[in-house]
Design a protein around this motif. Sequence first.
Motif, PDB file in Angstrom:
ATOM      1  N   PHE A 136      -3.129  -3.796   1.332  1.00 55.09           N
ATOM      2  CA  PHE A 136      -3.202  -4.912   2.263  1.00 55.09           C
ATOM      3  C   PHE A 136      -4.670  -5.040   2.649  1.00 55.09           C
ATOM      4  CE2 PHE A 136      -3.188  -6.862   6.454  1.00 55.09           C
ATOM      5  CZ  PHE A 136      -2.384  -7.968   6.223  1.00 55.09           C
ATOM      6  N   ILE A 137      -5.265  -6.184   2.352  1.00 54.16           N
ATOM      7  CA  ILE A 137      -6.701  -6.378   2.575  1.00 54.16           C
ATOM      8  C   ILE A 137      -6.906  -7.298   3.775  1.00 54.16           C
ATOM      9  CG2 ILE A 137      -8.877  -7.169   1.564  1.00 54.16           C
ATOM     10  CD1 ILE A 137      -7.694  -4.807   0.046  1.00 54.16           C
ATOM     11  N   SER A 138      -7.540  -6.745   4.821  1.00 52.75           N
ATOM     12  CA  SER A 138      -7.864  -7.548   6.001  1.00 52.75           C
ATOM     13  C   SER A 138      -9.359  -7.537   6.295  1.00 52.75           C
ATOM     14  CB  SER A 138      -7.091  -7.044   7.218  1.00 52.75           C
ATOM     15  OG  SER A 138      -7.395  -5.688   7.449  1.00 52.75           O
ATOM     16  N   THR A 139     -10.055  -6.530   5.757  1.00 51.53           N
ATOM     17  CA  THR A 139     -11.514  -6.445   5.888  1.00 51.53           C
ATOM     18  C   THR A 139     -12.078  -6.015   4.531  1.00 51.53           C
ATOM     19  OG1 THR A 139     -11.444  -4.126   6.557  1.00 51.53           O
ATOM     20  CG2 THR A 139     -11.382  -5.756   8.326  1.00 51.53           C
ATOM     21  N   SER A 140     -13.385  -5.921   4.451  1.00 52.87           N
ATOM     22  CA  SER A 140     -14.027  -5.510   3.205  1.00 52.87           C
ATOM     23  C   SER A 140     -13.422  -4.207   2.714  1.00 52.87           C
ATOM     24  CB  SER A 140     -15.534  -5.308   3.418  1.00 52.87           C
ATOM     25  OG  SER A 140     -16.114  -6.522   3.811  1.00 52.87           O
ATOM     26  N   TYR A 141     -13.206  -4.139   1.401  1.00 56.25           N
ATOM     27  CA  TYR A 141     -12.541  -2.977   0.818  1.00 56.25           C
ATOM     28  C   TYR A 141     -13.351  -2.503  -0.377  1.00 56.25           C
ATOM     29  CZ  TYR A 141      -8.791  -0.164  -1.231  1.00 56.25           C
ATOM     30  OH  TYR A 141      -8.059   0.857  -1.755  1.00 56.25           O
ATOM     31  N   ALA A 142     -13.636  -1.206  -0.433  1.00 58.71           N
ATOM     32  CA  ALA A 142     -14.427  -0.657  -1.529  1.00 58.71           C
ATOM     33  C   ALA A 142     -13.731   0.600  -2.061  1.00 58.71           C
ATOM     34  CB  ALA A 142     -15.827  -0.305  -1.070  1.00 58.71           C
ATOM     35  N   ILE A 143     -13.697   0.734  -3.389  1.00 57.21           N
ATOM     36  CA  ILE A 143     -13.147   1.932  -4.016  1.00 57.21           C
ATOM     37  C   ILE A 143     -14.050   2.393  -5.137  1.00 57.21           C
ATOM     38  CG2 ILE A 143     -10.741   1.505  -3.445  1.00 57.21           C
ATOM     39  CD1 ILE A 143     -10.312   0.349  -6.177  1.00 57.21           C
ATOM     40  N   LYS A 144     -13.954   3.682  -5.455  1.00 57.34           N
ATOM     41  CA  LYS A 144     -14.671   4.269  -6.581  1.00 57.34           C
ATOM     42  C   LYS A 144     -13.650   4.805  -7.568  1.00 57.34           C
ATOM     43  CE  LYS A 144     -18.678   5.691  -3.941  1.00 57.34           C
ATOM     44  NZ  LYS A 144     -19.525   6.802  -3.501  1.00 57.34           N
ATOM     45  N   LEU A 145     -13.827   4.464  -8.827  1.00 55.56           N
ATOM     46  CA  LEU A 145     -12.929   4.958  -9.868  1.00 55.56           C
ATOM     47  C   LEU A 145     -13.703   5.871 -10.811  1.00 55.56           C
ATOM     48  CD1 LEU A 145     -11.068   1.650 -10.766  1.00 55.56           C
ATOM     49  CD2 LEU A 145     -10.286   3.473  -9.272  1.00 55.56           C
ATOM     50  N   THR A 146     -13.129   7.040 -11.085  1.00 52.53           N
ATOM     51  CA  THR A 146     -13.727   7.982 -12.042  1.00 52.53           C
ATOM     52  C   THR A 146     -12.636   8.410 -13.019  1.00 52.53           C
ATOM     53  OG1 THR A 146     -13.222   9.893 -10.673  1.00 52.53           O
ATOM     54  CG2 THR A 146     -15.364   8.874 -10.334  1.00 52.53           C
ATOM     55  N   ASN A 147     -13.072   8.973 -14.149  1.00 53.33           N
ATOM     56  CA  ASN A 147     -12.049   9.453 -15.094  1.00 53.33           C
ATOM     57  C   ASN A 147     -11.817  10.927 -14.938  1.00 53.33           C
ATOM     58  OD1 ASN A 147     -14.706   9.502 -16.068  1.00 53.33           O
ATOM     59  ND2 ASN A 147     -14.050   9.634 -18.159  1.00 53.33           N
TER      60      ASN A 147
END
Length: 147
Positions: A136-147
């Motif tokens: 659920f996005i209500s504000t800025s959202y940041a994620i990091k993806l690694t393998n």
Amino acid sequence: MKKAAAPSVLLVLLLSNISCNVNYGNYPTRTTYPTGSGSSSASTEREYAELIKTYKPETADVLNDLLNADSPSNPKTSISVENQSRCNMVLTVSGNGFFKKIPIASGKLGYTMVPKNQNYRLSGMLCNASYQSTKFISTSYAIKLTN
């Protein structure tokens, strides 16, 4: 009794002369089989290469959103994804009336603007590993993806 046997013998004789030849030569045959959308590194790389040719990032809008501390008057907010893996990826962001594919190179950042206060499904393939998340996005959202 002889009268009843005569019509059935005639019916058997007629049916034995009917040939049921079926011609299967006109039907197409499949020589290659699909592996599914995004099911391998090769298909992800092909999708990435095609998408990167026409993709237009929303850099100015995302920076304004981040620098203005996610203004309450703005109906949109940003999603940013950092790809820290060794593989390129295509991130699919989908929500109510929203759909976007974002090509993200290995070691790079991908981002987009989305309408606030909605559920979004984030998905993609990363080095043959499937990534899926619903947020659920209500504000800025940041994620990091690694393998």
